[in-house]
Design an enzyme around this catalytic site. Sequence first.
Site, PDB file in Angstrom:
ATOM      1  N   LYS A  33       0.849  -1.203   0.000  1.00  0.00           N
ATOM      2  CA  LYS A  33       0.000   0.000   0.000  1.00  0.00           C
ATOM      3  C   LYS A  33       0.879   1.246   0.000  1.00  0.00           C
ATOM      4  O   LYS A  33       2.101   1.153   0.156  1.00  0.00           O
ATOM      5  CB  LYS A  33      -0.939  -0.039   1.197  1.00  0.00           C
ATOM      6  N   TYR A 251      18.683  28.273   8.847  1.00  0.00           N
ATOM      7  CA  TYR A 251      17.564  28.981   9.479  1.00  0.00           C
ATOM      8  C   TYR A 251      17.601  28.856  10.997  1.00  0.00           C
ATOM      9  O   TYR A 251      17.863  27.767  11.532  1.00  0.00           O
ATOM     10  CB  TYR A 251      16.241  28.391   9.008  1.00  0.00           C
TER      11      TYR A 251
HETATM   12  C1  PLP Z   1      -3.729  -4.830   8.026  1.00  0.00           C
HETATM   13  C2  PLP Z   1      -2.273  -4.746   7.766  1.00  0.00           C
HETATM   14  N1  PLP Z   1      -1.591  -5.871   7.505  1.00  0.00           N
HETATM   15  C3  PLP Z   1      -0.243  -5.839   7.271  1.00  0.00           C
HETATM   16  C4  PLP Z   1       0.457  -4.673   7.302  1.00  0.00           C
HETATM   17  C5  PLP Z   1       1.960  -4.677   7.082  1.00  0.00           C
HETATM   18  O1  PLP Z   1       2.600  -4.218   8.252  1.00  0.00           O
HETATM   19  P1  PLP Z   1       4.189  -4.099   8.360  1.00  0.00           P
HETATM   20  O2  PLP Z   1       4.600  -3.090   7.342  1.00  0.00           O
HETATM   21  O3  PLP Z   1       4.437  -3.632   9.741  1.00  0.00           O
HETATM   22  O4  PLP Z   1       4.739  -5.436   8.068  1.00  0.00           O
HETATM   23  C6  PLP Z   1      -0.208  -3.468   7.560  1.00  0.00           C
HETATM   24  C7  PLP Z   1       0.524  -2.216   7.617  1.00  0.00           C
HETATM   25  O5  PLP Z   1       0.233  -1.274   8.279  1.00  0.00           O
HETATM   26  C8  PLP Z   1      -1.617  -3.508   7.803  1.00  0.00           C
HETATM   27  O6  PLP Z   1      -2.311  -2.401   8.075  1.00  0.00           O
END
Ligand code: PLP
Length: 354
Positions: A33, A251
Amino acid sequence: MRALATIDRSALAHNLERVHELAPGREVYAAIKADGYGHGAATVARALHDADGFAVSSLDEAMQLRWSGITQPIMTLSQPLDAAACALAAEHDIRPVIFDRTHLAVLADYVGPELSVWIKLDSGMHRLGFAADEAAEIESQLQTLRHVSRVGWLTHLGCADDPASAMTKRQLAAFEAGTTGVDGQRSIANSAGVLAWPAAHADVVRPGIMLYGSSPMTDATAADYDLRPAMHLTAPIISRRRVAAGEPIGYGATWCAPEDMEVGVVGIGYGDGYPRHAPSGTPVLVRGERAALVGRVSMDMITVDLRAVPEAVVGERVTLWGPGLAADEVAEAAGTIAYELFCRLTGRVSVEIV
Ligand SMILES: Cc1ncc(COP(=O)(O)O)c(C=O)c1O
Protein backbone atom coordinates in the site's frame (compact mmCIF):
# COMPACT_ATOMS: atom_id res chain seq x y z
CA MET A 1 20.10 15.22 -10.77
CA ARG A 2 19.14 16.17 -7.27
CA ALA A 3 17.68 13.64 -4.83
CA LEU A 4 17.58 10.12 -6.21
CA ALA A 5 15.90 7.00 -4.79
CA THR A 6 17.50 3.88 -6.22
CA ILE A 7 15.20 0.88 -5.82
CA ASP A 8 17.02 -2.44 -5.62
CA ARG A 9 14.86 -5.27 -6.96
CA SER A 10 17.30 -7.94 -5.80
CA ALA A 11 17.03 -6.64 -2.23
CA LEU A 12 13.23 -6.87 -2.42
CA ALA A 13 13.45 -10.44 -3.74
CA HIS A 14 15.99 -11.34 -1.05
CA ASN A 15 13.74 -9.96 1.69
CA LEU A 16 10.80 -11.97 0.35
CA GLU A 17 13.01 -15.02 0.48
CA ARG A 18 13.67 -14.22 4.15
CA VAL A 19 9.91 -14.22 4.74
CA HIS A 20 9.69 -17.66 3.14
CA GLU A 21 12.53 -18.89 5.36
CA LEU A 22 10.98 -17.47 8.52
CA ALA A 23 7.41 -18.59 7.79
CA PRO A 24 7.91 -21.75 5.73
CA GLY A 25 4.93 -23.06 3.83
CA ARG A 26 2.82 -19.98 4.50
CA GLU A 27 1.27 -17.93 1.73
CA VAL A 28 2.74 -14.44 1.51
CA TYR A 29 0.60 -11.41 0.73
CA ALA A 30 3.10 -8.57 0.41
CA ALA A 31 1.86 -5.24 1.80
CA ILE A 32 2.49 -2.70 -0.95
CA LYS A 33 0.00 0.00 0.00
CA ALA A 34 0.91 3.69 -0.16
CA ASP A 35 2.70 3.11 -3.46
CA GLY A 36 4.72 0.23 -2.15
CA TYR A 37 5.69 2.16 1.00
CA GLY A 38 7.03 4.86 -1.32
CA HIS A 39 9.09 2.45 -3.43
CA GLY A 40 6.64 2.28 -6.36
CA ALA A 41 3.87 -0.33 -6.02
CA ALA A 42 4.17 -1.79 -9.51
CA THR A 43 7.97 -1.95 -9.30
CA VAL A 44 7.75 -3.73 -5.97
CA ALA A 45 5.01 -6.10 -7.15
CA ARG A 46 7.07 -7.11 -10.19
CA ALA A 47 10.19 -7.62 -8.08
CA LEU A 48 8.10 -9.75 -5.70
CA HIS A 49 6.66 -11.95 -8.45
CA ASP A 50 6.97 -14.94 -6.09
CA ALA A 51 4.46 -13.43 -3.66
CA ASP A 52 1.13 -15.27 -3.50
CA GLY A 53 -0.81 -12.03 -3.32
CA PHE A 54 -0.67 -8.38 -2.40
CA ALA A 55 -2.28 -6.22 0.26
CA VAL A 56 -3.08 -2.60 -0.52
CA SER A 57 -5.24 -0.01 1.16
CA SER A 58 -7.93 0.75 -1.39
CA LEU A 59 -9.58 -0.33 -4.60
CA ASP A 60 -7.80 2.54 -6.39
CA GLU A 61 -4.43 1.15 -5.33
CA ALA A 62 -5.51 -2.33 -6.39
CA MET A 63 -6.71 -1.15 -9.80
CA GLN A 64 -3.41 0.58 -10.45
CA LEU A 65 -1.71 -2.77 -9.93
CA ARG A 66 -4.14 -4.47 -12.32
CA TRP A 67 -3.45 -1.77 -14.93
CA SER A 68 0.25 -2.49 -14.44
CA GLY A 69 -0.36 -6.13 -15.34
CA ILE A 70 -0.18 -7.62 -11.83
CA THR A 71 -2.28 -10.80 -11.78
CA GLN A 72 -2.00 -12.21 -8.24
CA PRO A 73 -4.93 -11.88 -5.82
CA ILE A 74 -5.08 -8.50 -4.11
CA MET A 75 -6.76 -7.68 -0.81
CA THR A 76 -7.86 -4.13 -0.01
CA LEU A 77 -7.31 -3.55 3.68
CA SER A 78 -9.16 -0.42 4.64
CA GLN A 79 -11.75 0.84 2.21
CA PRO A 80 -15.44 1.33 2.98
CA LEU A 81 -17.40 -0.99 0.72
CA ASP A 82 -20.12 0.22 -1.62
CA ALA A 83 -22.02 -1.28 -4.54
CA ALA A 84 -19.72 0.15 -7.24
CA ALA A 85 -16.65 -1.13 -5.41
CA CYS A 86 -18.15 -4.63 -5.18
CA ALA A 87 -18.71 -4.91 -8.93
CA LEU A 88 -15.29 -3.54 -9.90
CA ALA A 89 -13.51 -5.67 -7.32
CA ALA A 90 -15.27 -8.85 -8.44
CA GLU A 91 -14.51 -8.16 -12.09
CA HIS A 92 -10.77 -7.80 -11.34
CA ASP A 93 -10.38 -10.49 -8.67
CA ILE A 94 -9.75 -7.91 -5.99
CA ARG A 95 -10.79 -9.11 -2.57
CA PRO A 96 -12.10 -6.48 -0.19
CA VAL A 97 -11.62 -6.79 3.53
CA ILE A 98 -14.93 -6.26 5.30
CA PHE A 99 -14.78 -4.89 8.81
CA ASP A 100 -18.04 -3.09 9.52
CA ARG A 101 -21.76 -3.91 9.70
CA THR A 102 -22.40 -1.43 6.87
CA HIS A 103 -20.39 -3.77 4.63
CA LEU A 104 -22.73 -6.64 5.40
CA ALA A 105 -25.66 -4.53 4.26
CA VAL A 106 -23.85 -3.67 0.99
CA LEU A 107 -23.00 -7.32 0.37
CA ALA A 108 -26.60 -8.35 1.03
CA ASP A 109 -27.67 -6.16 -1.92
CA TYR A 110 -24.81 -7.17 -4.21
CA VAL A 111 -25.70 -8.99 -7.42
CA GLY A 112 -22.93 -9.72 -9.94
CA PRO A 113 -19.89 -11.88 -10.54
CA GLU A 114 -18.80 -13.75 -7.42
CA LEU A 115 -17.06 -11.44 -4.99
CA SER A 116 -14.49 -12.96 -2.62
CA VAL A 117 -14.05 -11.18 0.68
CA TRP A 118 -11.76 -11.36 3.67
CA ILE A 119 -13.33 -10.69 7.05
CA LYS A 120 -11.40 -8.65 9.57
CA LEU A 121 -11.75 -9.42 13.24
CA ASP A 122 -10.76 -7.07 16.04
CA SER A 123 -8.70 -9.21 18.39
CA GLY A 124 -7.75 -6.34 20.69
CA MET A 125 -6.19 -3.48 18.72
CA HIS A 126 -9.64 -1.83 18.53
CA ARG A 127 -9.15 -0.10 15.22
CA LEU A 128 -10.97 -2.08 12.51
CA GLY A 129 -12.91 -5.32 12.58
CA PHE A 130 -15.85 -7.24 13.93
CA ALA A 131 -15.45 -8.46 17.49
CA ALA A 132 -13.60 -11.78 17.37
CA ASP A 133 -16.48 -13.57 19.08
CA GLU A 134 -18.86 -12.46 16.30
CA ALA A 135 -17.06 -14.56 13.66
CA ALA A 136 -19.58 -17.41 13.65
CA GLU A 137 -22.51 -15.02 13.32
CA ILE A 138 -20.82 -13.12 10.44
CA GLU A 139 -20.08 -16.42 8.75
CA SER A 140 -23.72 -17.50 8.88
CA GLN A 141 -24.86 -14.15 7.48
CA LEU A 142 -22.40 -14.44 4.58
CA GLN A 143 -23.45 -18.02 3.88
CA THR A 144 -26.89 -16.76 2.83
CA LEU A 145 -25.41 -14.52 0.08
CA ARG A 146 -25.30 -16.16 -3.35
CA HIS A 147 -22.81 -13.76 -4.97
CA VAL A 148 -20.30 -13.57 -2.13
CA SER A 149 -17.66 -16.09 -1.07
CA ARG A 150 -15.27 -15.99 1.86
CA VAL A 151 -11.50 -16.26 1.43
CA GLY A 152 -10.81 -16.11 5.10
CA TRP A 153 -10.28 -14.21 8.31
CA LEU A 154 -7.68 -11.72 9.32
CA THR A 155 -6.70 -9.66 12.27
CA HIS A 156 -3.98 -7.11 12.88
CA LEU A 157 -1.49 -7.02 15.75
CA GLY A 158 -0.97 -3.75 17.60
CA CYS A 159 2.17 -4.53 19.62
CA ALA A 160 4.00 -7.34 17.83
CA ASP A 161 7.12 -5.15 17.59
CA ASP A 162 7.62 -5.95 21.29
CA PRO A 163 8.70 -9.61 21.44
CA ALA A 164 7.42 -9.91 25.02
CA SER A 165 4.06 -8.25 24.42
CA ALA A 166 1.28 -9.61 26.61
CA MET A 167 -1.23 -7.88 24.34
CA THR A 168 -0.03 -9.91 21.35
CA LYS A 169 -0.57 -13.11 23.32
CA ARG A 170 -4.09 -11.97 24.17
CA GLN A 171 -4.76 -11.04 20.53
CA LEU A 172 -3.59 -14.46 19.32
CA ALA A 173 -5.82 -16.19 21.86
CA ALA A 174 -8.84 -14.04 20.97
CA PHE A 175 -8.41 -14.66 17.25
CA GLU A 176 -7.92 -18.38 17.79
CA ALA A 177 -11.04 -18.61 19.93
CA GLY A 178 -13.10 -16.49 17.51
CA THR A 179 -12.15 -18.46 14.41
CA THR A 180 -12.43 -21.95 15.86
CA GLY A 181 -15.03 -23.77 13.81
CA VAL A 182 -15.31 -21.23 10.97
CA ASP A 183 -14.08 -22.00 7.46
CA GLY A 184 -11.42 -20.24 5.43
CA GLN A 185 -7.80 -19.14 5.57
CA ARG A 186 -6.43 -17.27 8.56
CA SER A 187 -4.04 -14.33 8.41
CA ILE A 188 -2.51 -12.51 11.37
CA ALA A 189 1.14 -11.60 10.91
CA ASN A 190 2.58 -8.31 9.74
CA SER A 191 6.40 -8.11 9.55
CA ALA A 192 6.80 -8.14 13.32
CA GLY A 193 4.54 -11.20 13.45
CA VAL A 194 6.69 -12.92 10.81
CA LEU A 195 9.92 -12.04 12.61
CA ALA A 196 9.03 -12.66 16.24
CA TRP A 197 5.73 -14.51 16.58
CA PRO A 198 5.70 -17.94 14.90
CA ALA A 199 2.29 -18.58 16.52
CA ALA A 200 0.96 -15.75 14.34
CA HIS A 201 2.06 -17.26 11.03
CA ALA A 202 -1.27 -19.06 10.45
CA ASP A 203 -2.06 -19.65 6.72
CA VAL A 204 -1.20 -16.29 5.17
CA VAL A 205 1.35 -13.70 6.33
CA ARG A 206 1.12 -10.01 5.35
CA PRO A 207 4.61 -8.51 5.71
CA GLY A 208 5.29 -4.96 4.63
CA ILE A 209 8.19 -3.05 6.13
CA MET A 210 10.60 -6.01 6.29
CA LEU A 211 10.29 -6.43 2.52
CA TYR A 212 11.73 -2.94 2.16
CA GLY A 213 14.65 -3.87 4.41
CA SER A 214 13.64 -2.26 7.68
CA SER A 215 13.07 -3.80 11.07
CA PRO A 216 9.83 -3.08 12.90
CA MET A 217 11.22 -4.63 16.09
CA THR A 218 12.15 -2.66 19.17
CA ASP A 219 15.03 -4.99 20.01
CA ALA A 220 16.65 -5.98 16.71
CA THR A 221 17.92 -4.28 13.57
CA ALA A 222 17.26 -5.17 9.95
CA ALA A 223 20.83 -6.47 9.69
CA ASP A 224 20.15 -8.83 12.60
CA TYR A 225 17.47 -10.45 10.41
CA ASP A 226 19.59 -10.33 7.24
CA LEU A 227 17.23 -7.88 5.56
CA ARG A 228 18.64 -5.66 2.82
CA PRO A 229 17.64 -2.05 2.17
CA ALA A 230 15.47 -1.83 -0.93
CA MET A 231 15.93 1.94 -1.25
CA HIS A 232 19.15 3.91 -1.50
CA LEU A 233 18.42 7.62 -1.15
CA THR A 234 21.22 9.91 -2.30
CA ALA A 235 21.67 13.59 -3.11
CA PRO A 236 24.61 15.63 -4.38
CA ILE A 237 26.81 18.07 -2.53
CA ILE A 238 25.87 21.32 -4.26
CA SER A 239 28.28 23.60 -2.43
CA ARG A 240 30.93 23.47 0.24
CA ARG A 241 32.17 26.25 2.42
CA ARG A 242 34.44 27.02 5.30
CA VAL A 243 32.56 28.23 8.34
CA ALA A 244 34.44 30.08 11.05
CA ALA A 245 34.27 28.99 14.70
CA GLY A 246 31.18 30.39 16.39
CA GLU A 247 29.34 31.16 13.13
CA PRO A 248 25.80 29.79 12.72
CA ILE A 249 24.47 27.61 9.91
CA GLY A 250 20.99 27.75 8.38
CA TYR A 251 17.56 28.98 9.48
CA GLY A 252 17.15 29.94 13.09
CA ALA A 253 20.92 29.78 13.66
CA THR A 254 20.27 26.61 15.68
CA TRP A 255 23.81 25.30 15.29
CA CYS A 256 27.14 27.09 15.43
CA ALA A 257 30.47 25.75 14.22
CA PRO A 258 32.55 24.64 17.23
CA GLU A 259 35.75 25.38 15.28
CA ASP A 260 36.76 26.56 11.81
CA MET A 261 35.38 23.76 9.67
CA GLU A 262 34.21 22.56 6.25
CA VAL A 263 30.47 22.20 5.66
CA GLY A 264 28.81 20.55 2.68
CA VAL A 265 25.45 21.76 1.39
CA VAL A 266 23.46 18.78 0.09
CA GLY A 267 20.60 19.07 -2.42
CA ILE A 268 17.75 17.47 -0.52
CA GLY A 269 15.27 18.97 1.90
CA TYR A 270 11.79 18.64 3.28
CA GLY A 271 10.45 19.52 -0.18
CA ASP A 272 11.77 16.11 -1.20
CA GLY A 273 10.45 14.41 1.91
CA TYR A 274 13.60 14.47 4.02
CA PRO A 275 12.22 14.95 7.54
CA ARG A 276 12.30 18.56 8.63
CA HIS A 277 12.54 17.50 12.24
CA ALA A 278 15.80 15.63 11.76
CA PRO A 279 18.04 17.31 14.35
CA SER A 280 21.71 18.21 14.15
CA GLY A 281 23.61 14.96 14.54
CA THR A 282 21.32 12.90 12.30
CA PRO A 283 23.69 10.62 10.38
CA VAL A 284 24.42 10.79 6.65
CA LEU A 285 27.12 8.90 4.74
CA VAL A 286 29.79 10.76 2.80
CA ARG A 287 32.17 8.47 0.89
CA GLY A 288 30.89 5.67 3.11
CA GLU A 289 31.94 7.57 6.25
CA ARG A 290 29.51 8.78 8.88
CA ALA A 291 28.95 12.49 8.88
CA ALA A 292 26.35 14.55 10.73
CA LEU A 293 23.59 16.84 9.64
CA VAL A 294 24.13 20.28 11.17
CA GLY A 295 21.59 23.09 11.40
CA ARG A 296 17.97 23.02 10.29
CA VAL A 297 16.63 21.11 7.33
CA SER A 298 15.48 23.58 4.64
CA MET A 299 13.02 22.94 1.81
CA ASP A 300 15.72 22.24 -0.77
CA MET A 301 18.88 21.51 1.15
CA ILE A 302 20.58 20.31 4.29
CA THR A 303 24.03 21.12 5.65
CA VAL A 304 26.52 18.46 6.67
CA ASP A 305 29.61 18.50 8.84
CA LEU A 306 32.51 17.48 6.56
CA ARG A 307 35.23 17.30 9.20
CA ALA A 308 35.34 13.49 8.99
CA VAL A 309 35.58 13.58 5.15
CA PRO A 310 37.41 16.77 4.20
CA GLU A 311 38.17 15.42 0.71
CA ALA A 312 34.45 15.40 -0.32
CA VAL A 313 33.80 17.57 -3.39
CA VAL A 314 30.89 19.38 -4.99
CA GLY A 315 28.93 17.05 -7.27
CA GLU A 316 29.50 13.83 -5.38
CA ARG A 317 26.50 12.12 -3.89
CA VAL A 318 25.94 11.43 -0.22
CA THR A 319 23.69 8.74 1.24
CA LEU A 320 20.69 9.82 3.29
CA TRP A 321 19.69 6.20 3.90
CA GLY A 322 20.33 2.86 2.26
CA PRO A 323 23.27 0.44 2.26
CA GLY A 324 25.52 1.34 5.20
CA LEU A 325 22.98 3.62 6.87
CA ALA A 326 19.69 2.03 7.87
CA ALA A 327 16.58 4.13 7.36
CA ASP A 328 15.60 2.92 10.84
CA GLU A 329 18.59 4.76 12.30
CA VAL A 330 17.76 8.00 10.51
CA ALA A 331 14.12 7.62 11.53
CA GLU A 332 15.06 7.18 15.15
CA ALA A 333 17.21 10.31 15.07
CA ALA A 334 14.29 12.22 13.52
CA GLY A 335 11.73 10.89 15.99
CA THR A 336 9.78 8.87 13.45
CA ILE A 337 9.73 5.44 11.81
CA ALA A 338 11.18 4.24 8.51
CA TYR A 339 7.63 3.68 7.18
CA GLU A 340 7.04 7.41 7.32
CA LEU A 341 10.40 8.32 5.81
CA PHE A 342 9.68 6.10 2.81
CA CYS A 343 6.06 7.15 2.34
CA ARG A 344 6.76 10.86 2.56
CA LEU A 345 9.24 11.10 -0.29
CA THR A 346 7.78 13.53 -2.79
CA GLY A 347 7.44 13.41 -6.57
CA ARG A 348 10.49 15.64 -6.84
CA VAL A 349 12.78 12.72 -5.98
CA SER A 350 13.98 10.94 -9.11
CA VAL A 351 13.62 7.18 -9.10
CA GLU A 352 16.01 4.65 -10.59
CA ILE A 353 15.30 0.93 -10.58
CA VAL A 354 18.22 -1.45 -10.54
C1 PLP B 1 -3.73 -4.83 8.03
C2 PLP B 1 -2.27 -4.75 7.77
N1 PLP B 1 -1.59 -5.87 7.50
C3 PLP B 1 -0.24 -5.84 7.27
C4 PLP B 1 0.46 -4.67 7.30
C5 PLP B 1 1.96 -4.68 7.08
O1 PLP B 1 2.60 -4.22 8.25
P1 PLP B 1 4.19 -4.10 8.36
O2 PLP B 1 4.60 -3.09 7.34
O3 PLP B 1 4.44 -3.63 9.74
O4 PLP B 1 4.74 -5.44 8.07
C6 PLP B 1 -0.21 -3.47 7.56
C7 PLP B 1 0.52 -2.22 7.62
O5 PLP B 1 0.23 -1.27 8.28
C8 PLP B 1 -1.62 -3.51 7.80
O6 PLP B 1 -2.31 -2.40 8.07
